[in-house]
Design a protein around this motif. Structure first.
Motif, PDB file in Angstrom:
ATOM      1  N   GLU A  90       2.761  24.592   4.979  1.00  0.00           N
ATOM      2  CA  GLU A  90       2.408  23.198   5.235  1.00  0.00           C
ATOM      3  C   GLU A  90       2.798  22.430   3.988  1.00  0.00           C
ATOM      4  O   GLU A  90       2.202  22.615   2.918  1.00  0.00           O
ATOM      5  CB  GLU A  90       0.911  23.066   5.489  1.00  0.00           C
ATOM      6  CG  GLU A  90       0.473  23.912   6.673  1.00  0.00           C
ATOM      7  CD  GLU A  90      -0.799  23.448   7.317  1.00  0.00           C
ATOM      8  OE1 GLU A  90      -1.620  22.828   6.619  1.00  0.00           O
ATOM      9  OE2 GLU A  90      -0.961  23.702   8.519  1.00  0.00           O
ATOM     10  N   ARG A  94       2.284  13.561  -1.236  1.00  0.00           N
ATOM     11  CA  ARG A  94       1.203  12.612  -1.524  1.00  0.00           C
ATOM     12  C   ARG A  94       1.707  11.476  -2.407  1.00  0.00           C
ATOM     13  O   ARG A  94       2.231  11.726  -3.484  1.00  0.00           O
ATOM     14  CB  ARG A  94       0.064  13.333  -2.250  1.00  0.00           C
ATOM     15  CG  ARG A  94      -0.541  14.468  -1.442  1.00  0.00           C
ATOM     16  CD  ARG A  94      -1.581  15.220  -2.269  1.00  0.00           C
ATOM     17  NE  ARG A  94      -2.280  16.223  -1.475  1.00  0.00           N
ATOM     18  CZ  ARG A  94      -3.284  15.961  -0.653  1.00  0.00           C
ATOM     19  NH1 ARG A  94      -3.722  14.730  -0.513  1.00  0.00           N
ATOM     20  NH2 ARG A  94      -3.856  16.942   0.029  1.00  0.00           N
ATOM     21  N   GLY A  99      -8.315  12.496   0.265  1.00  0.00           N
ATOM     22  CA  GLY A  99      -8.576  13.783   0.912  1.00  0.00           C
ATOM     23  C   GLY A  99      -8.796  14.903  -0.083  1.00  0.00           C
ATOM     24  O   GLY A  99      -9.448  14.725  -1.114  1.00  0.00           O
ATOM     25  N   SER A 100      -8.198  16.072   0.210  1.00  0.00           N
ATOM     26  CA  SER A 100      -8.536  17.284  -0.553  1.00  0.00           C
ATOM     27  C   SER A 100      -8.165  17.174  -2.029  1.00  0.00           C
ATOM     28  O   SER A 100      -8.817  17.787  -2.882  1.00  0.00           O
ATOM     29  CB  SER A 100      -7.864  18.503   0.079  1.00  0.00           C
ATOM     30  OG  SER A 100      -6.458  18.383   0.020  1.00  0.00           O
ATOM     31  N   ARG A 103     -11.089  15.736  -3.673  1.00  0.00           N
ATOM     32  CA  ARG A 103     -12.226  16.667  -3.698  1.00  0.00           C
ATOM     33  C   ARG A 103     -12.013  17.766  -4.731  1.00  0.00           C
ATOM     34  O   ARG A 103     -12.947  18.217  -5.384  1.00  0.00           O
ATOM     35  CB  ARG A 103     -12.408  17.318  -2.318  1.00  0.00           C
ATOM     36  CG  ARG A 103     -12.879  16.371  -1.236  1.00  0.00           C
ATOM     37  CD  ARG A 103     -13.410  17.140  -0.017  1.00  0.00           C
ATOM     38  NE  ARG A 103     -12.401  17.968   0.619  1.00  0.00           N
ATOM     39  CZ  ARG A 103     -11.548  17.508   1.538  1.00  0.00           C
ATOM     40  NH1 ARG A 103     -11.586  16.250   1.907  1.00  0.00           N
ATOM     41  NH2 ARG A 103     -10.659  18.312   2.080  1.00  0.00           N
ATOM     42  N   ASP A 175      -0.259   9.976   2.515  1.00  0.00           N
ATOM     43  CA  ASP A 175       0.230  11.357   2.427  1.00  0.00           C
ATOM     44  C   ASP A 175       0.586  11.826   3.824  1.00  0.00           C
ATOM     45  O   ASP A 175       0.236  11.184   4.817  1.00  0.00           O
ATOM     46  CB  ASP A 175      -0.794  12.292   1.756  1.00  0.00           C
ATOM     47  CG  ASP A 175      -2.151  12.275   2.431  1.00  0.00           C
ATOM     48  OD1 ASP A 175      -2.204  12.258   3.668  1.00  0.00           O
ATOM     49  OD2 ASP A 175      -3.167  12.283   1.716  1.00  0.00           O
ATOM     50  N   LYS A 177       2.040  15.648   6.180  1.00  0.00           N
ATOM     51  CA  LYS A 177       2.333  17.081   6.183  1.00  0.00           C
ATOM     52  C   LYS A 177       3.557  17.361   7.048  1.00  0.00           C
ATOM     53  O   LYS A 177       3.684  16.818   8.146  1.00  0.00           O
ATOM     54  CB  LYS A 177       1.116  17.814   6.741  1.00  0.00           C
ATOM     55  CG  LYS A 177       1.175  19.305   6.676  1.00  0.00           C
ATOM     56  CD  LYS A 177       1.449  20.033   7.951  1.00  0.00           C
ATOM     57  CE  LYS A 177       0.784  19.512   9.175  1.00  0.00           C
ATOM     58  NZ  LYS A 177       1.149  20.260  10.384  1.00  0.00           N
ATOM     59  N   ASP A 196      -1.928  12.498  13.473  1.00  0.00           N
ATOM     60  CA  ASP A 196      -2.707  13.688  13.114  1.00  0.00           C
ATOM     61  C   ASP A 196      -2.207  14.308  11.813  1.00  0.00           C
ATOM     62  O   ASP A 196      -2.932  15.067  11.168  1.00  0.00           O
ATOM     63  CB  ASP A 196      -2.591  14.759  14.208  1.00  0.00           C
ATOM     64  CG  ASP A 196      -3.496  14.490  15.409  1.00  0.00           C
ATOM     65  OD1 ASP A 196      -4.114  13.417  15.464  1.00  0.00           O
ATOM     66  OD2 ASP A 196      -3.569  15.368  16.283  1.00  0.00           O
ATOM     67  N   SER A 197      -0.969  14.038  11.446  1.00  0.00           N
ATOM     68  CA  SER A 197      -0.382  14.730  10.290  1.00  0.00           C
ATOM     69  C   SER A 197      -0.072  13.792   9.123  1.00  0.00           C
ATOM     70  O   SER A 197       0.432  14.237   8.098  1.00  0.00           O
ATOM     71  CB  SER A 197       0.897  15.469  10.711  1.00  0.00           C
ATOM     72  OG  SER A 197       1.912  14.551  11.052  1.00  0.00           O
ATOM     73  N   MET A 198      -0.367  12.484   9.314  1.00  0.00           N
ATOM     74  CA  MET A 198      -0.153  11.524   8.227  1.00  0.00           C
ATOM     75  C   MET A 198      -1.486  10.874   7.875  1.00  0.00           C
ATOM     76  O   MET A 198      -2.364  10.755   8.721  1.00  0.00           O
ATOM     77  CB  MET A 198       0.785  10.382   8.685  1.00  0.00           C
ATOM     78  CG  MET A 198       2.180  10.796   9.033  1.00  0.00           C
ATOM     79  SD  MET A 198       3.211   9.353   9.478  1.00  0.00           S
ATOM     80  CE  MET A 198       2.606   9.002  11.110  1.00  0.00           C
ATOM     81  N   ARG A 199      -1.594  10.412   6.638  1.00  0.00           N
ATOM     82  CA  ARG A 199      -2.722   9.541   6.277  1.00  0.00           C
ATOM     83  C   ARG A 199      -2.120   8.162   6.037  1.00  0.00           C
ATOM     84  O   ARG A 199      -1.245   8.000   5.179  1.00  0.00           O
ATOM     85  CB  ARG A 199      -3.439  10.096   5.052  1.00  0.00           C
ATOM     86  CG  ARG A 199      -4.733   9.413   4.720  1.00  0.00           C
ATOM     87  CD  ARG A 199      -5.541  10.134   3.630  1.00  0.00           C
ATOM     88  NE  ARG A 199      -6.440  11.138   4.161  1.00  0.00           N
ATOM     89  CZ  ARG A 199      -6.434  12.409   3.812  1.00  0.00           C
ATOM     90  NH1 ARG A 199      -5.570  12.863   2.940  1.00  0.00           N
ATOM     91  NH2 ARG A 199      -7.306  13.242   4.343  1.00  0.00           N
ATOM     92  N   ARG A 215     -12.134  12.127  11.741  1.00  0.00           N
ATOM     93  CA  ARG A 215     -12.843  13.000  10.803  1.00  0.00           C
ATOM     94  C   ARG A 215     -14.165  12.384  10.360  1.00  0.00           C
ATOM     95  O   ARG A 215     -15.189  13.056  10.316  1.00  0.00           O
ATOM     96  CB  ARG A 215     -12.005  13.242   9.539  1.00  0.00           C
ATOM     97  CG  ARG A 215     -10.815  14.151   9.699  1.00  0.00           C
ATOM     98  CD  ARG A 215     -10.214  14.499   8.314  1.00  0.00           C
ATOM     99  NE  ARG A 215      -8.954  15.204   8.445  1.00  0.00           N
ATOM    100  CZ  ARG A 215      -7.760  14.601   8.445  1.00  0.00           C
ATOM    101  NH1 ARG A 215      -7.660  13.294   8.289  1.00  0.00           N
ATOM    102  NH2 ARG A 215      -6.662  15.315   8.578  1.00  0.00           N
TER     103      ARG A 215
HETATM  104  P1  TYD Z   1      -5.437  16.951   2.833  1.00  0.00           P
HETATM  105  O1  TYD Z   1      -5.937  15.812   2.002  1.00  0.00           O
HETATM  106  O2  TYD Z   1      -4.932  18.137   2.103  1.00  0.00           O
HETATM  107  O3  TYD Z   1      -6.527  17.500   3.797  1.00  0.00           O
HETATM  108  P2  TYD Z   1      -7.826  16.858   4.423  1.00  0.00           P
HETATM  109  O4  TYD Z   1      -7.352  16.496   5.782  1.00  0.00           O
HETATM  110  O5  TYD Z   1      -8.774  17.995   4.398  1.00  0.00           O
HETATM  111  O6  TYD Z   1      -8.258  15.706   3.612  1.00  0.00           O
HETATM  112  O7  TYD Z   1      -4.313  16.415   3.825  1.00  0.00           O
HETATM  113  C1  TYD Z   1      -3.164  15.784   3.375  1.00  0.00           C
HETATM  114  C2  TYD Z   1      -2.343  15.313   4.533  1.00  0.00           C
HETATM  115  O8  TYD Z   1      -1.755  16.385   5.242  1.00  0.00           O
HETATM  116  C3  TYD Z   1      -3.113  14.524   5.566  1.00  0.00           C
HETATM  117  O9  TYD Z   1      -2.301  13.424   5.955  1.00  0.00           O
HETATM  118  C4  TYD Z   1      -3.309  15.420   6.713  1.00  0.00           C
HETATM  119  C5  TYD Z   1      -2.166  16.395   6.598  1.00  0.00           C
HETATM  120  N1  TYD Z   1      -2.572  17.756   6.956  1.00  0.00           N
HETATM  121  C6  TYD Z   1      -2.275  18.265   8.204  1.00  0.00           C
HETATM  122  O10 TYD Z   1      -1.657  17.610   9.042  1.00  0.00           O
HETATM  123  N2  TYD Z   1      -2.677  19.547   8.504  1.00  0.00           N
HETATM  124  C7  TYD Z   1      -3.332  20.307   7.611  1.00  0.00           C
HETATM  125  O11 TYD Z   1      -3.675  21.476   7.946  1.00  0.00           O
HETATM  126  C8  TYD Z   1      -3.622  19.785   6.325  1.00  0.00           C
HETATM  127  C9  TYD Z   1      -4.361  20.573   5.296  1.00  0.00           C
HETATM  128  C10 TYD Z   1      -3.227  18.500   6.045  1.00  0.00           C
END
Ligand code: TYD
Length: 241
Positions: A90, A94, A99-100, A103, A175, A177, A196-199, A215
């Motif tokens: 993955e 960023r 997010g993580s 944290r 950010d 993924k 689902d995969s972008m912030r 979330r």
């Molecule tokens: P991240 O900040 O690591 O995780 P969390 O969602 O726990 O805060 O996520 C960074 C970006 O990557 C976010 O836009 C969501 C995406 N992502 C996924 O699509 N799948 C995943 O399994 C993870 C860990 C992140």
């Protein structure tokens, strides 16, 4: 082209083989999950918004010289893709701390990361997706140094293309993924590029326009996904696309 049998089912998408061995069918389901599967729901229509946005971005990346698995849109929530041998990484890019990374490290939420930071996790439910480094990636045989260099370069190029596109529509790409696969010897972008995969943050209000709404119960998820899909598919404010 006929759908044959289920190849793989993930948390929000299912992949089917077809009668053409090089072509798979990817269905974006209405399921949504967070916190390693700890929170789960089904939201009618969500799959279609993610499919629309993913298809659009895959086509847009192709126009910008980046190879993706996208072949065609079949139905509102269904796309045809090139069959890839997926690499279980993955790859997260960023631009802003959230997010993580907030944290787990001493970053402030909203702090700009310039240059962007790439974080790579091992895609393994059994191991809860631990973070990797280059040496671990080589030792696990997941990618060669040449492949990893190419993956990182592609991730940064995609970040530039998508950040600029979204910025023109009043959206910050905080950010996102990516997942990659091999097609013969070529590295190709697979999976999805969706809410689902972008912030995504609204540039004016700072409001979340992505799965963080789900979330953290920040509002109506379907309404948010519908609204952001519309903004992404429309021409930019005050200019032509
Ligand atoms: P991240 O900040 O690591 O995780 P969390 O969602 O726990 O805060 O996520 C960074 C970006 O990557 C976010 O836009 C969501 C995406 N992502 C996924 O699509 N799948 C995943 O399994 C993870 C860990 C992140």
């Amino acid at each position: 082209m006929k759908q044959v049998d289920l190849l793989y089912t993930g948390k929000a998408k299912s992949v089917y083989r077809t009668d053409d061995p090089d072509v798979y069918i990817m269905k974006f389901r209405d399921d949504i999950t967070a916190f390693d599967g700890g929170k789960k729901d089904t939201l009618g229509g969500k799959g279609r918004y993610n499919a629309e946005v993913s298809s659009f971005f895959f086509r847009y990346l192709e126009e910008n010289g980046i190879r993706t698995h996208y072949l065609a849109s079949v139905e509102p929530a269904v796309i045809a893709v090139r069959g890839l041998t997926m690499i279980p990484l993955e790859v997260i890019v960023r631009n802003v701390a959230a997010g993580s990374i907030v944290r787990n490290y001493p970053f402030r939420e909203g702090e700009v990361l310039d240059p962007p930071v790439i974080v790579i996790d091992y895609k393994s439910d059994a191991h809860h997706d631990p973070m990797l480094n280059d040496d671990l990636i080589y030792a696990l045989g997941l990618a060669t140094p040449e492949e990893l260099d190419q993956i990182k370069a592609m991730a940064l190029a995609i970040n530039e293309v998508l950040s600029e596109y979204l910025d023109a529509r009043g959206i910050t790409l905080v950010d996102f993924k990516l997942e990659f696969g091999r097609s013969n010897a070529e590295i190709v972008v697979g999976d999805e590029i969706s809410m689902d995969s972008m912030r995504l943050w609204d540039k004016e209000t700072g409001a979340s326009l992505d799965k963080d709404v789900y979330r953290f119960n920040k509002g109506d998820v379907l309404e948010t996904y519908a609204g952001v899909a519309k903004r992404i598919l429309a021409p930019p404010k005050g200019g032509s696309a």
